[in-house]
Design a protein around this motif. Structure first.
Motif, PDB file in Angstrom:
ATOM      1  N   SER A  68       0.813  -1.212   0.000  1.00 36.50           N
ATOM      2  CA  SER A  68       0.000   0.000   0.000  1.00 36.50           C
ATOM      3  C   SER A  68       0.849   1.267   0.000  1.00 36.50           C
ATOM      4  O   SER A  68       1.897   1.326   0.642  1.00 36.50           O
ATOM      5  CB  SER A  68      -0.886   0.019   1.246  1.00 36.50           C
ATOM      6  N   THR A  69       0.393   2.264  -0.715  1.00 33.48           N
ATOM      7  CA  THR A  69       0.967   3.607  -0.618  1.00 33.48           C
ATOM      8  C   THR A  69      -0.164   4.607  -0.339  1.00 33.48           C
ATOM      9  O   THR A  69      -0.140   5.738  -0.801  1.00 33.48           O
ATOM     10  CB  THR A  69       1.699   4.005  -1.916  1.00 33.48           C
ATOM     11  N   GLU A  70      -1.165   4.167   0.413  1.00 34.73           N
ATOM     12  CA  GLU A  70      -2.295   5.030   0.746  1.00 34.73           C
ATOM     13  C   GLU A  70      -1.832   6.211   1.601  1.00 34.73           C
ATOM     14  O   GLU A  70      -0.850   6.109   2.353  1.00 34.73           O
ATOM     15  CB  GLU A  70      -3.365   4.238   1.499  1.00 34.73           C
ATOM     16  N   HIS A  71      -2.549   7.320   1.501  1.00 34.37           N
ATOM     17  CA  HIS A  71      -2.121   8.532   2.207  1.00 34.37           C
ATOM     18  C   HIS A  71      -2.142   8.353   3.718  1.00 34.37           C
ATOM     19  O   HIS A  71      -1.438   9.074   4.445  1.00 34.37           O
ATOM     20  CB  HIS A  71      -2.995   9.730   1.802  1.00 34.37           C
ATOM     21  N   GLU A  72      -2.904   7.379   4.223  1.00 26.46           N
ATOM     22  CA  GLU A  72      -2.950   7.145   5.676  1.00 26.46           C
ATOM     23  C   GLU A  72      -1.618   6.660   6.236  1.00 26.46           C
ATOM     24  O   GLU A  72      -1.397   6.692   7.447  1.00 26.46           O
ATOM     25  CB  GLU A  72      -4.042   6.131   6.023  1.00 26.46           C
ATOM     26  N   MET A  73      -0.716   6.185   5.375  1.00 30.20           N
ATOM     27  CA  MET A  73       0.586   5.722   5.843  1.00 30.20           C
ATOM     28  C   MET A  73       1.461   6.881   6.314  1.00 30.20           C
ATOM     29  O   MET A  73       2.339   6.704   7.153  1.00 30.20           O
ATOM     30  CB  MET A  73       1.337   4.997   4.722  1.00 30.20           C
ATOM     31  N   CYS A  74       1.227   8.060   5.743  1.00 29.45           N
ATOM     32  CA  CYS A  74       2.102   9.192   5.987  1.00 29.45           C
ATOM     33  C   CYS A  74       1.941   9.711   7.417  1.00 29.45           C
ATOM     34  O   CYS A  74       0.834  10.021   7.853  1.00 29.45           O
ATOM     35  CB  CYS A  74       1.808  10.301   4.988  1.00 29.45           C
ATOM     36  N   GLY A  75       3.052   9.790   8.125  1.00 27.17           N
ATOM     37  CA  GLY A  75       3.034  10.352   9.468  1.00 27.17           C
ATOM     38  C   GLY A  75       2.795   9.361  10.586  1.00 27.17           C
ATOM     39  O   GLY A  75       2.754   9.746  11.759  1.00 27.17           O
ATOM     40  N   LEU A  76       2.635   8.094  10.258  1.00 25.90           N
ATOM     41  CA  LEU A  76       2.475   7.094  11.321  1.00 25.90           C
ATOM     42  C   LEU A  76       3.795   6.928  12.076  1.00 25.90           C
ATOM     43  O   LEU A  76       4.868   7.217  11.533  1.00 25.90           O
ATOM     44  CB  LEU A  76       2.039   5.752  10.723  1.00 25.90           C
ATOM     45  N   PRO A  77       3.740   6.430  13.321  1.00 25.22           N
ATOM     46  CA  PRO A  77       4.968   6.295  14.115  1.00 25.22           C
ATOM     47  C   PRO A  77       5.789   5.074  13.691  1.00 25.22           C
ATOM     48  O   PRO A  77       5.958   4.114  14.448  1.00 25.22           O
ATOM     49  CB  PRO A  77       4.432   6.143  15.547  1.00 25.22           C
ATOM     50  N   TRP A  78       6.311   5.125  12.483  1.00 22.82           N
ATOM     51  CA  TRP A  78       6.992   3.954  11.929  1.00 22.82           C
ATOM     52  C   TRP A  78       8.222   3.560  12.744  1.00 22.82           C
ATOM     53  O   TRP A  78       8.567   2.373  12.818  1.00 22.82           O
ATOM     54  CB  TRP A  78       7.365   4.209  10.476  1.00 22.82           C
ATOM     55  N   GLY A  79       8.879   4.536  13.348  1.00 29.87           N
ATOM     56  CA  GLY A  79      10.037   4.195  14.181  1.00 29.87           C
ATOM     57  C   GLY A  79       9.653   3.315  15.349  1.00 29.87           C
ATOM     58  O   GLY A  79      10.312   2.315  15.640  1.00 29.87           O
TER      59      GLY A  79
END
Length: 210
Positions: A68-79
């Motif tokens: 997925s490259t959905e916009h909801e991915m942006c800014g999640l606490p991936w670290g």
């Protein structure tokens, strides 16, 4: 940058990407003092190898799991998600098929939560903020259960009615009951009147996602 901006918010010219990279490598979790401490410890370094390797490891890990490259991915606490889950094995096909199912599920209110929900092996449906029963449904089910309970001399909480204590005949007020999925949403149960039951608050909390 095109790849990074799938996962990270902010303008590179304002050092937002650098700030995120530092947060990830210092395991910041919202405490900028950890970033300051990390920078102080590495102020004499001649390279940013550690920072760069960790940043790329997080990005590559996410990229390897989700198509997925959905916009909801942006800014999640991936670290943080990397710290918590990167040692877990995942079935790439299953994760992405399940993602598509959840992303298209009208009961899921928080699409951002799908990623952590899947990484956590679907143990925390509260991340999805699944749509709850509306007030008309609650009142209708309450009225039906209460009428049946009064006719049968049992509690209008189905689980209290199965007990052997004095609550087995207690008629609860609507305000003291919660709407519950008979079949849990996470097990395929729908959020509609046919799958709704009213339970006393104690039994609803105890039932959880069973």
């Amino acid at each position: 940058m095109q790849k990074w901006q799938t996962y990270i918010k902010g303008d590179v010219k304002r050092q937002a990407i650098l700030h995120t990279a530092l947060a990830w490598v210092s395991h910041d979790e919202g405490d900028d003092r950890k970033i300051e401490n990390y920078m102080a410890r590495h102020r004499q370094d001649n390279s940013i190898t550690e920072l760069e390797l960790h940043f790329n490891s997080v990005i590559s890990w996410v990229d390897s799991i989700f198509d997925s490259t959905e916009h909801e991915m942006c800014g999640l606490p991936w670290g943080r998600l990397y710290d918590d889950f990167h040692n877990n094995p995942y079935d790439h096909h299953y994760v992405n098929q399940r993602f598509l199912e959840l992303y298209g599920d009208s009961y899921v209110k928080n699409r951002k939560g799908i990623y952590e929900y899947l990484l956590g092996n679907e143990q925390h449906p509260e991340l999805l903020e699944v749509r709850v029963f509306d007030d008309p449904t609650k009142k209708s089910v309450y009225a039906r259960q209460t009428k049946e309970a009064q006719l049968n001399g049992t509690s209008n909480c189905p689980l209290c009615a199965l007990g052997h204590e004095n609550k087995r005949t207690k008629i609860w007020d609507l305000k003291d009951m919660d709407a519950d999925h008979v079949t849990a949403w996470s097990r395929g149960g729908a959020t509609d009147i046919s799958n709704c039951q009213m339970l006393c608050k104690s039994h609803n909390r105890a039932k959880g996602n069973k």
